[in-house]
Write a protein that holds these residues in place. Structure first.
Motif, mmCIF file in Angstrom:
data_model
loop_
_atom_site.group_PDB
_atom_site.id
_atom_site.type_symbol
_atom_site.label_atom_id
_atom_site.label_comp_id
_atom_site.label_asym_id
_atom_site.label_seq_id
_atom_site.Cartn_x
_atom_site.Cartn_y
_atom_site.Cartn_z
ATOM 1 N N GLN A 1 9.934 -54.086 4.312
ATOM 2 C CA GLN A 1 10.729 -53.134 3.543
ATOM 3 C C GLN A 1 10.918 -51.883 4.394
ATOM 4 N N VAL A 2 12.156 -51.427 4.504
ATOM 5 C CA VAL A 2 12.484 -50.200 5.232
ATOM 6 C C VAL A 2 13.285 -49.331 4.269
ATOM 7 N N GLY A 3 12.620 -48.365 3.671
ATOM 8 C CA GLY A 3 13.287 -47.521 2.686
ATOM 9 C C GLY A 3 13.799 -48.357 1.532
ATOM 10 N N GLU A 4 15.088 -48.299 1.292
ATOM 11 C CA GLU A 4 15.710 -49.028 0.187
ATOM 12 C C GLU A 4 16.275 -50.381 0.633
ATOM 13 N N THR A 5 15.849 -50.878 1.794
ATOM 14 C CA THR A 5 16.351 -52.161 2.290
ATOM 15 C C THR A 5 15.206 -53.104 2.592
ATOM 16 N N LEU A 6 15.540 -54.387 2.680
ATOM 17 C CA LEU A 6 14.632 -55.416 3.167
ATOM 18 C C LEU A 6 15.213 -55.933 4.472
ATOM 19 N N VAL A 7 14.341 -56.211 5.441
ATOM 20 C CA VAL A 7 14.804 -56.659 6.747
ATOM 21 C C VAL A 7 14.046 -57.900 7.193
#
Length: 137
Positions: A36-42
């Motif tokens: 999870q990076v802030g409001e995103t998934l990578v």
């Protein structure tokens, strides 16, 4: 259930199943590692063996960005069962871009296996997330 619970359980999982949409409309499922990076998934394409570098999941995302990722907990004690699904809009971040580098940095931080063999990318970045979950108790 509070959203913080489901997001926290999701982020703490070690793997997810990524669902993309094939050109014929059928689902394409593949297990992935993610962060999870802030409001995103990578997630990223790494060095683990693959039959080709032209991966269906990347082609699917380029054609239709709608994706879902799901994590779950199975236990013989069914009161411990749960799942969390994140759905959103994905894009492919190409290698040597700031977005891809940030995604891979997050994966290296989460997975010790990447410390000595950093993924080269590309990366998958999923934003505009909506969350759904279920918990047995």
């Amino acid at each position: 259930m509070k959203i913080d619970d489901e997001v926290g359980r999701f982020a703490g999982a070690q793997r997810a199943i990524l669902s993309t949409v094939n050109p014929d409309g059928t689902p394409h499922l593949v297990p992935v590692v993610f962060a999870q990076v802030g409001e995103t998934l990578v997630s990223a394409i790494d060095w683990k063996p693959k039959t080709t570098r032209k991966l269906q999941r990347l082609e699917n995302i380029r054609a239709d960005p709608a994706v879902s990722l799901i994590v779950d907990n199975y236990d013989d004690d069914w009161t411990s069962l749960w799942w969390v699904r994140a759905s959103g809009s994905a894009r492919v971040a190409e290698p040597d871009t700031d977005e891809c580098t940030a995604a891979i940095d997050a994966l290296v931080e989460k997975y010790k296996q990447y410390a000595s063999a950093r993924p080269e990318g590309p990366a998958i970045v999923v934003g505009k997330l909506t969350w759904r979950s279920w918990k047995a108790s």
